[in-house]
Design an enzyme around this catalytic site. Structure first.
Site, short mmCIF file in Angstrom:
data_model
loop_
_atom_site.label_atom_id
_atom_site.label_comp_id
_atom_site.label_asym_id
_atom_site.label_seq_id
_atom_site.Cartn_x
_atom_site.Cartn_y
_atom_site.Cartn_z
N ARG A 20 4.06 -5.87 -3.63
CA ARG A 20 3.60 -4.50 -3.94
C ARG A 20 4.23 -3.49 -2.98
O ARG A 20 5.06 -2.68 -3.39
CB ARG A 20 2.06 -4.47 -3.90
CG ARG A 20 1.44 -3.23 -4.52
CD ARG A 20 1.45 -2.01 -3.63
NE ARG A 20 0.77 -2.22 -2.35
CZ ARG A 20 0.84 -1.35 -1.35
NH1 ARG A 20 1.55 -0.23 -1.45
NH2 ARG A 20 0.22 -1.61 -0.19
N ASP A 21 3.87 -3.54 -1.71
CA ASP A 21 4.35 -2.51 -0.78
C ASP A 21 5.86 -2.62 -0.61
O ASP A 21 6.56 -1.62 -0.48
CB ASP A 21 3.65 -2.68 0.57
CG ASP A 21 3.68 -1.44 1.44
OD1 ASP A 21 4.75 -0.79 1.51
OD2 ASP A 21 2.67 -1.11 2.06
N HIS A 212 -3.12 -2.79 8.35
CA HIS A 212 -1.89 -2.76 7.55
C HIS A 212 -0.85 -1.99 8.36
O HIS A 212 -0.87 -0.77 8.41
CB HIS A 212 -2.23 -2.06 6.22
CG HIS A 212 -1.11 -1.82 5.29
ND1 HIS A 212 -0.89 -2.59 4.17
CD2 HIS A 212 -0.15 -0.87 5.26
CE1 HIS A 212 0.15 -2.13 3.49
NE2 HIS A 212 0.62 -1.07 4.13
N HIS A 214 2.89 -0.81 9.42
CA HIS A 214 4.32 -0.65 9.17
C HIS A 214 5.02 -0.71 10.53
O HIS A 214 4.38 -0.64 11.58
CB HIS A 214 4.58 0.66 8.41
CG HIS A 214 4.22 0.54 6.95
ND1 HIS A 214 5.15 0.32 5.97
CD2 HIS A 214 3.02 0.57 6.32
CE1 HIS A 214 4.55 0.23 4.79
NE2 HIS A 214 3.24 0.38 4.97
N CYS A 245 6.52 3.57 1.63
CA CYS A 245 5.90 4.27 0.51
C CYS A 245 6.84 5.39 0.08
O CYS A 245 7.30 6.16 0.92
CB CYS A 245 4.55 4.84 0.94
SG CYS A 245 3.79 5.86 -0.33
N ASN A 254 6.85 -2.99 6.29
CA ASN A 254 5.64 -3.52 6.91
C ASN A 254 6.03 -4.53 8.00
O ASN A 254 7.15 -5.02 8.02
CB ASN A 254 4.81 -4.29 5.88
CG ASN A 254 4.17 -3.38 4.85
OD1 ASN A 254 4.80 -2.96 3.90
ND2 ASN A 254 2.91 -3.07 5.06
P1 HMG Z 1 -1.15 12.88 -11.63
O1 HMG Z 1 0.26 13.24 -12.06
O2 HMG Z 1 -1.86 13.85 -10.75
O3 HMG Z 1 -2.13 12.55 -12.82
O4 HMG Z 1 -1.07 11.47 -10.90
P2 HMG Z 1 -2.03 12.55 -14.36
O5 HMG Z 1 -3.37 12.07 -14.80
O6 HMG Z 1 -1.53 13.89 -14.82
O7 HMG Z 1 -0.95 11.43 -14.74
C1 HMG Z 1 0.44 11.67 -14.82
C2 HMG Z 1 1.03 10.75 -15.88
O8 HMG Z 1 0.83 9.39 -15.52
C3 HMG Z 1 0.34 10.91 -17.24
O9 HMG Z 1 1.31 10.60 -18.23
C4 HMG Z 1 -0.70 9.84 -17.24
O10 HMG Z 1 -1.05 9.40 -18.53
C5 HMG Z 1 -0.01 8.72 -16.48
P3 HMG Z 1 1.84 11.72 -19.28
O11 HMG Z 1 0.62 12.27 -19.90
O12 HMG Z 1 2.55 12.73 -18.38
O13 HMG Z 1 2.75 10.98 -20.16
N1 HMG Z 1 -0.94 7.88 -15.74
C6 HMG Z 1 -0.88 6.54 -15.72
N2 HMG Z 1 -0.05 5.67 -16.32
C7 HMG Z 1 -0.27 4.35 -16.09
N3 HMG Z 1 -1.25 3.89 -15.26
C8 HMG Z 1 -2.09 4.75 -14.64
C9 HMG Z 1 -1.91 6.13 -14.86
N4 HMG Z 1 -2.55 7.22 -14.40
C10 HMG Z 1 -1.96 8.28 -14.95
N5 HMG Z 1 -3.02 4.27 -13.82
C11 HMG Z 1 -1.91 9.43 -10.01
C12 HMG Z 1 -2.20 10.89 -10.27
C13 HMG Z 1 -2.99 8.93 -9.11
C14 HMG Z 1 -1.90 8.69 -11.33
C15 HMG Z 1 -0.52 9.31 -9.30
O14 HMG Z 1 -0.55 10.15 -8.20
C16 HMG Z 1 -0.18 7.92 -8.89
O15 HMG Z 1 -0.02 7.02 -9.71
N6 HMG Z 1 -0.01 7.73 -7.55
C17 HMG Z 1 0.32 6.42 -7.00
C18 HMG Z 1 1.33 6.57 -5.90
C19 HMG Z 1 1.58 5.23 -5.29
O16 HMG Z 1 1.46 4.19 -5.92
N7 HMG Z 1 1.97 5.24 -3.98
C20 HMG Z 1 2.23 4.02 -3.27
C21 HMG Z 1 1.01 3.21 -3.01
S1 HMG Z 1 0.01 3.78 -1.66
C22 HMG Z 1 0.80 3.12 -0.26
O17 HMG Z 1 1.89 2.62 -0.35
C23 HMG Z 1 0.07 3.10 1.05
C24 HMG Z 1 -0.47 1.71 1.40
O18 HMG Z 1 0.56 0.75 1.46
C25 HMG Z 1 -1.21 1.75 2.74
C26 HMG Z 1 -0.38 2.41 3.84
O19 HMG Z 1 0.75 1.94 4.13
O20 HMG Z 1 -0.88 3.38 4.39
C27 HMG Z 1 -1.50 1.24 0.34
MG MG Z 2 1.90 0.42 3.15
#
Ligand code: HMG
Ligand code: MG
Length: 294
Positions: A20-21, A212, A214, A245, A254
């Site tokens: 995932r990450d 977690h 990095h 990310c 990580n």
């Molecule tokens: P948004 O653009 O504000 O919301 O995104 P939206 O509701 O307008 O959705 C945009 C489009 O995505 C729409 O499609 C939705 O239908 C679709 P359109 O109408 O334009 O065709 N959509 C989805 N499609 C599939 N599955 C879904 C979904 N939700 C909406 N679940 C949202 C808000 C939260 C969805 C967006 O910001 C998002 O997906 N963010 C995720 C970002 C991400 O994954 N980042 C990396 C992970 S976090 C990380 O790495 C940190 C971590 O490792 C810990 C650390 O290191 O600190 C965990």
């Molecule tokens: Mg991370």
């Protein structure tokens, strides 16, 4: 700690987050087949938990748009928990359909990262998770809750431990079963980790957190050593040190699973993870990423 016996020091729970990450941060798309092979090789290594993918918007993270296919094709090893990130109810529905064992919700301790990574304020994102946690628990699925940027944010700079504590309190109030503290940028020093845990002590014992780390500045192992001294017994790690990310500019991989494992073993801890099998998983994904890059 060096030289103490495994019996004396006990068990450390490792969650492998490379699929995932790690893969969310690769510029090129990795095939579903290669992801499945990577996860299957990690399963053979005996991790208690593998974070397989994310049911986030593919517009935001196209690299993991095949999460449902990956879950459908992996071979599940009894005893391993196969988890995935979910950002909202839509992601939760998809995760349930894919028969995930556990979900991970993710909030941030800083407003800048919350907006950049999840398109909302901290309060909005926490509110978004209310029905997600409810649905998970109705399906008897545990919830991990990440708090990102526990030391520094790429947009807002230094993050106060008290800001982390406030988000942790909100996520515990939501019903999160596990709090995972994300040092997203990989710039912490051991004293930062000590300050963070001192602040959290009144709301959550260190032994109930996951860390977690990095490794941008090469201090992840030192930070893990500090966390061990403070009582942390659960860590995330990524095979080959992949990770980062897309919404955290500057963040590198990580902490490398093999390096963390070696450190834990030489200090006398048990993990149940087979280092040789981890190396086979690393070779498999490294080969794929090198071939993709050529
Ligand atoms: P948004 O653009 O504000 O919301 O995104 P939206 O509701 O307008 O959705 C945009 C489009 O995505 C729409 O499609 C939705 O239908 C679709 P359109 O109408 O334009 O065709 N959509 C989805 N499609 C599939 N599955 C879904 C979904 N939700 C909406 N679940 C949202 C808000 C939260 C969805 C967006 O910001 C998002 O997906 N963010 C995720 C970002 C991400 O994954 N980042 C990396 C992970 S976090 C990380 O790495 C940190 C971590 O490792 C810990 C650390 O290191 O600190 C965990
Ligand atoms: Mg991370």
């Amino acid at each position: 700690m060096t030289g103490a016996s495994a019996d004396a020091l006990g068990f450390i729970r490792l969650t492998e987050v490379g699929p995932r990450d790690g893969l969310q941060n690769e510029k090129r798309m990795v095939s579903t087949a290669a992801k499945v092979e990577f996860v299957d090789l990690l399963s053979a290594a005996g991790f208690p938990e593998i974070e397989v993918s994310s049911f986030v918007s593919p517009k935001w993270v196209p690299q993991l748009g095949d999460a449902a296919d990956v879950f459908a094709r992996i071979q599940r090893r009894p005893g391993t928990v196969y988890s995935a990130l979910v950002p909202n109810e839509r992601g939760m529905d998809a995760a349930l359909a894919a028969r995930v064992d556990k979900v991970a919700i993710f909030a941030a301790a800083s407003e800048g990262f919350s907006a950049a990574n999840t398109g909302g304020t901290i309060a909005e994102v926490v509110a978004r998770f209310v029905p997600v946690v409810r649905a998970a628990h109705a399906a008897r699925i545990p919830v991990r809750a990440y708090v990102s940027c526990v030391v520094r944010c790429p947009y807002d700079g230094v993050v106060a431990p008290s800001a982390v504590r406030r988000v942790v309190e909100q996520l515990l109030a939501l019903g999160a079963d596990e709090i995972d503290l994300g040092e997203t940028l990989g710039v912490a020093e051991p004293e930062d980790i000590a300050r963070l845990y001192a602040e959290l002590a009144s709301v959550l014992p260190a032994a109930r957190t996951t860390l977690h780390l990095h490794n941008t500045n090469g201090r992840a192992l030192d930070n893990a050593r500090m966390a061990l001294q403070l009582g942390v017994r659960s860590f995330d790690a990524s095979a080959g040190g992949l990770g980062g990310c897309p919404y955290a500019p500057g963040a590198r991989g990580n902490v490398d699973t093999a390096a963390l494992l070696a450190m834990l073993e030489s200090a006398g801890y048990e993990t149940g993870v087979d280092g040789a099998a981890v190396e086979r998983a690393i070779s498999s994904i490294t080969h794929v990423l090198r071939a993709d890059a050529s």
